[in-house]
Design a protein around this motif. Sequence first.
Motif, PDB file in Angstrom:
ATOM      1  N   PHE A 172       0.889  -1.170   0.000  1.00 12.72           N
ATOM      2  CA  PHE A 172       0.000   0.000   0.000  1.00 12.72           C
ATOM      3  C   PHE A 172       0.917   1.206   0.000  1.00 12.72           C
ATOM      4  CE2 PHE A 172      -2.300  -3.280   2.420  1.00 12.72           C
ATOM      5  CZ  PHE A 172      -3.399  -3.421   1.601  1.00 12.72           C
ATOM      6  N   HIS A 173       1.139   1.808  -1.133  1.00 15.96           N
ATOM      7  CA  HIS A 173       2.182   2.829  -1.248  1.00 15.96           C
ATOM      8  C   HIS A 173       1.661   4.265  -1.166  1.00 15.96           C
ATOM      9  CE1 HIS A 173       6.435   3.595  -2.315  1.00 15.96           C
ATOM     10  NE2 HIS A 173       5.930   4.778  -2.632  1.00 15.96           N
ATOM     11  N   ALA A 174       0.624   4.579  -1.934  1.00 17.41           N
ATOM     12  CA  ALA A 174       0.131   5.963  -2.000  1.00 17.41           C
ATOM     13  C   ALA A 174      -1.331   5.966  -2.418  1.00 17.41           C
ATOM     14  CB  ALA A 174       0.961   6.771  -3.000  1.00 17.41           C
ATOM     15  N   PHE A 175      -1.913   7.145  -2.331  1.00 14.15           N
ATOM     16  CA  PHE A 175      -3.293   7.343  -2.766  1.00 14.15           C
ATOM     17  C   PHE A 175      -3.346   8.538  -3.710  1.00 14.15           C
ATOM     18  CE2 PHE A 175      -3.533   5.537   1.503  1.00 14.15           C
ATOM     19  CZ  PHE A 175      -4.292   4.410   1.254  1.00 14.15           C
ATOM     20  N   ASP A 193       1.212  10.087   0.181  1.00 11.02           N
ATOM     21  CA  ASP A 193       1.922   8.864   0.521  1.00 11.02           C
ATOM     22  C   ASP A 193       1.128   8.129   1.606  1.00 11.02           C
ATOM     23  OD1 ASP A 193       4.627   7.402   0.172  1.00 11.02           O
ATOM     24  OD2 ASP A 193       4.344   7.511   2.349  1.00 11.02           O
ATOM     25  N   ALA A 194       1.166   6.808   1.572  1.00  7.61           N
ATOM     26  CA  ALA A 194       0.421   6.000   2.544  1.00  7.61           C
ATOM     27  C   ALA A 194       1.352   5.414   3.599  1.00  7.61           C
ATOM     28  CB  ALA A 194      -0.333   4.890   1.814  1.00  7.61           C
ATOM     29  N   GLY A 195       2.433   6.137   3.930  1.00 10.67           N
ATOM     30  CA  GLY A 195       3.385   5.634   4.910  1.00 10.67           C
ATOM     31  C   GLY A 195       4.299   4.578   4.316  1.00 10.67           C
ATOM     32  N   SER A 196       4.600   4.717   3.043  1.00  9.41           N
ATOM     33  CA  SER A 196       5.421   3.732   2.337  1.00  9.41           C
ATOM     34  C   SER A 196       6.857   3.733   2.855  1.00  9.41           C
ATOM     35  CB  SER A 196       5.430   4.029   0.838  1.00  9.41           C
ATOM     36  OG  SER A 196       6.094   5.257   0.598  1.00  9.41           O
ATOM     37  N   GLN A 243       2.122  15.100   3.634  1.00 11.23           N
ATOM     38  CA  GLN A 243       1.166  16.048   3.037  1.00 11.23           C
ATOM     39  C   GLN A 243       0.586  15.539   1.721  1.00 11.23           C
ATOM     40  OE1 GLN A 243       3.528  19.544   2.393  1.00 11.23           O
ATOM     41  NE2 GLN A 243       4.542  18.734   0.596  1.00 11.23           N
ATOM     42  N   GLU A 244      -0.603  16.005   1.406  1.00 10.94           N
ATOM     43  CA  GLU A 244      -1.217  15.735   0.113  1.00 10.94           C
ATOM     44  C   GLU A 244      -0.813  16.864  -0.826  1.00 10.94           C
ATOM     45  OE1 GLU A 244      -5.519  14.263  -0.921  1.00 10.94           O
ATOM     46  OE2 GLU A 244      -5.582  16.432  -0.674  1.00 10.94           O
TER      47      GLU A 244
END
Length: 177
Positions: free
Chosen positions: A105-108, A122-125, A139-140
Amino acid sequence: MPSVRELRALVQTDVKTFQDQHGPVALIQQPPAPVFQRLAQQMGGARTVFMAHRSRLADRLMAMLQGFEHLQVLFLKPKMDGEVFAVGRLETSSLVVHDPSVSKFHAFIRWSAGDGNCYVRDAGSMNGTFVNAIALGEQEQQLFDGDGLSFGDAQFLYVRAETLHAHLCAAIPSVAR
């Protein structure tokens, strides 16, 4: 996920039909840096264009569309405002990226119909998400036409469908615009 070669056959349609079929934005897989830099130099570009600022979008797109027939193109085709596309190695991800540096689960990527833009987070990759070689952190960030987008070591060029269509047409002289 079509390749550049497959898209060339589909570019015979007008831009509106192309966008309706594929969605408003695309991520084009970028080749490894040394290969891409060599091709850009062969095409007459002495400067480095890989992961460069979006002001060099035309240079990068033309080099990619002319020199790399098998690059994969990931289209985002949102069905509603706020739709989120998960990016990762898992086959259940909306955008599957088969690269060992990409987390499960890398990013959204979030679509905003109101302004017609995408936003990445980022999804905490483990290896980070980067826009134009700058780490996102927590940050988005809004994506702009021509941004370089990296998930770990997997690099993509973020382009709007109308930009991709125009450059595909330019790469094929016989296509009526």
